[in-house]
Write a protein that holds these residues in place. Structure first.
Motif, mmCIF file in Angstrom:
data_model
loop_
_atom_site.group_PDB
_atom_site.id
_atom_site.type_symbol
_atom_site.label_atom_id
_atom_site.label_comp_id
_atom_site.label_asym_id
_atom_site.label_seq_id
_atom_site.Cartn_x
_atom_site.Cartn_y
_atom_site.Cartn_z
ATOM 1 N N TYR A 6 -5.440 13.848 -11.473
ATOM 2 C CA TYR A 6 -4.731 12.589 -11.693
ATOM 3 C C TYR A 6 -4.731 11.811 -10.381
ATOM 4 O O TYR A 6 -4.594 12.406 -9.300
ATOM 5 N N SER A 7 -4.876 10.512 -10.454
ATOM 6 C CA SER A 7 -4.824 9.639 -9.280
ATOM 7 C C SER A 7 -3.753 8.580 -9.482
ATOM 8 O O SER A 7 -3.609 8.043 -10.584
ATOM 9 N N HIS A 8 -3.057 8.300 -8.409
ATOM 10 C CA HIS A 8 -1.997 7.289 -8.450
ATOM 11 C C HIS A 8 -2.117 6.435 -7.194
ATOM 12 O O HIS A 8 -2.278 6.966 -6.085
ATOM 13 N N LYS A 9 -2.038 5.123 -7.349
ATOM 14 C CA LYS A 9 -2.151 4.223 -6.199
ATOM 15 C C LYS A 9 -0.799 3.640 -5.833
ATOM 16 O O LYS A 9 0.025 3.351 -6.696
ATOM 17 N N ILE A 10 -0.641 3.467 -4.519
ATOM 18 C CA ILE A 10 0.590 2.902 -3.962
ATOM 19 C C ILE A 10 0.203 1.922 -2.864
ATOM 20 O O ILE A 10 -0.673 2.213 -2.051
ATOM 21 N N LYS A 11 0.880 0.763 -2.846
ATOM 22 C CA LYS A 11 0.744 -0.154 -1.722
ATOM 23 C C LYS A 11 1.939 0.088 -0.813
ATOM 24 O O LYS A 11 3.090 -0.005 -1.247
ATOM 25 N N THR A 12 1.665 0.414 0.432
ATOM 26 C CA THR A 12 2.741 0.752 1.357
ATOM 27 C C THR A 12 3.590 -0.483 1.661
ATOM 28 O O THR A 12 3.109 -1.609 1.672
ATOM 29 N N ARG A 13 4.869 -0.225 1.904
ATOM 30 C CA ARG A 13 5.837 -1.295 2.138
ATOM 31 C C ARG A 13 6.313 -1.280 3.602
ATOM 32 O O ARG A 13 6.337 -0.237 4.250
ATOM 33 N N TYR A 14 6.718 -2.420 4.064
ATOM 34 C CA TYR A 14 7.171 -2.562 5.450
ATOM 35 C C TYR A 14 8.325 -1.607 5.767
ATOM 36 O O TYR A 14 8.383 -1.016 6.842
ATOM 37 N N ALA A 15 9.245 -1.443 4.827
ATOM 38 C CA ALA A 15 10.418 -0.580 5.044
ATOM 39 C C ALA A 15 10.027 0.884 5.261
ATOM 40 O O ALA A 15 10.845 1.673 5.733
ATOM 41 N N GLU A 16 8.792 1.247 4.934
ATOM 42 C CA GLU A 16 8.339 2.634 5.081
ATOM 43 C C GLU A 16 7.724 2.920 6.448
ATOM 44 O O GLU A 16 7.330 4.043 6.722
ATOM 45 N N THR A 17 7.670 1.905 7.297
ATOM 46 C CA THR A 17 7.036 2.085 8.605
ATOM 47 C C THR A 17 8.056 2.487 9.671
ATOM 48 O O THR A 17 9.253 2.255 9.535
ATOM 49 N N ASP A 18 7.529 3.090 10.730
ATOM 50 C CA ASP A 18 8.374 3.412 11.881
ATOM 51 C C ASP A 18 8.155 2.354 12.970
ATOM 52 O O ASP A 18 7.430 1.377 12.768
ATOM 53 N N LYS A 19 8.754 2.547 14.110
ATOM 54 C CA LYS A 19 8.685 1.556 15.189
ATOM 55 C C LYS A 19 7.257 1.333 15.690
ATOM 56 O O LYS A 19 6.923 0.279 16.189
ATOM 57 N N MET A 20 6.402 2.340 15.510
ATOM 58 C CA MET A 20 5.017 2.226 15.968
ATOM 59 C C MET A 20 4.114 1.552 14.927
ATOM 60 O O MET A 20 2.939 1.339 15.169
ATOM 61 N N GLY A 21 4.679 1.267 13.735
ATOM 62 C CA GLY A 21 3.892 0.622 12.694
ATOM 63 C C GLY A 21 3.225 1.583 11.732
ATOM 64 O O GLY A 21 2.547 1.165 10.797
ATOM 65 N N PHE A 22 3.393 2.882 11.955
ATOM 66 C CA PHE A 22 2.847 3.896 11.046
ATOM 67 C C PHE A 22 3.765 4.073 9.842
ATOM 68 O O PHE A 22 4.979 3.883 9.946
ATOM 69 N N ILE A 23 3.208 4.498 8.723
ATOM 70 C CA ILE A 23 4.053 4.938 7.613
ATOM 71 C C ILE A 23 4.748 6.211 8.093
ATOM 72 O O ILE A 23 4.098 7.141 8.568
#
Length: 142
Positions: A6-23
């Motif tokens: 099974y495959s599921h797609k997600i678009k990452t959101r700004y609120a999921e990032t840390d101070k360095m910009g990584f998820i």
């Protein structure tokens, strides 16, 4: 690489990032849960149906192997590549592929069990076992 169950797609959101910009690493567990939830809905046996029957899926362990980071706005494909069961435990294996940047980001594995309404660990119920054996047998999983 294994063909996904099974495959599921997600678009990452700004609120999921840390101070360095990584998820943030903790968010990947949410992504895995969303993929599992959507798989069971696709199989016409969603979690709410399990819970109505008195079965609750619990996470026993999670392993994530981060290879490359993901960032705000990336499109991720969470592939469930394998499901295995042994006694009262069952396991999912995943890959997370960053489709925006075209690379494999993460390998993951989670271990689960089922408890009843009283919180007691139980064997995989027949209704859930049937999904494993009948519906998923198409993918060569028995």
């Amino acid at each position: 690489m294994k063909y996904p169950i099974y495959s599921h797609k997600i678009k990452t959101r700004y609120a999921e990032t840390d101070k360095m910009g990584f998820i943030h690493h903790s968010v990947y567990l949410v992504y895995l849960e969303e993929a599992r939830t959507m798989l069971w809905e696709y199989l016409n046996y969603p979690y709410y149906k399990m819970e109505e029957e008195g079965y609750f899926v619990v996470v026993l362990s999670a392993y994530l192997d981060f290879r490359k980071p993901c960032f705000y706005g990336d499109i991720l494909r969470i592939d469930i590549t394998n499901i295995d069961y042994k006694g009262v435990r069952f396991f999912y294996e995943y890959t997370i592929f960053n489709e925006t940047k075209n690379y494999l980001s993460t390998f993951a594995k989670t271990e689960h069990a089922i408890i009843n309404r009283n919180g007691k660990l139980i064997r995989i119920p027949e209704s859930i076992y049937e999904v494993f054996t009948r519906k998923l047998s198409f993918y060569g999983i028995t």
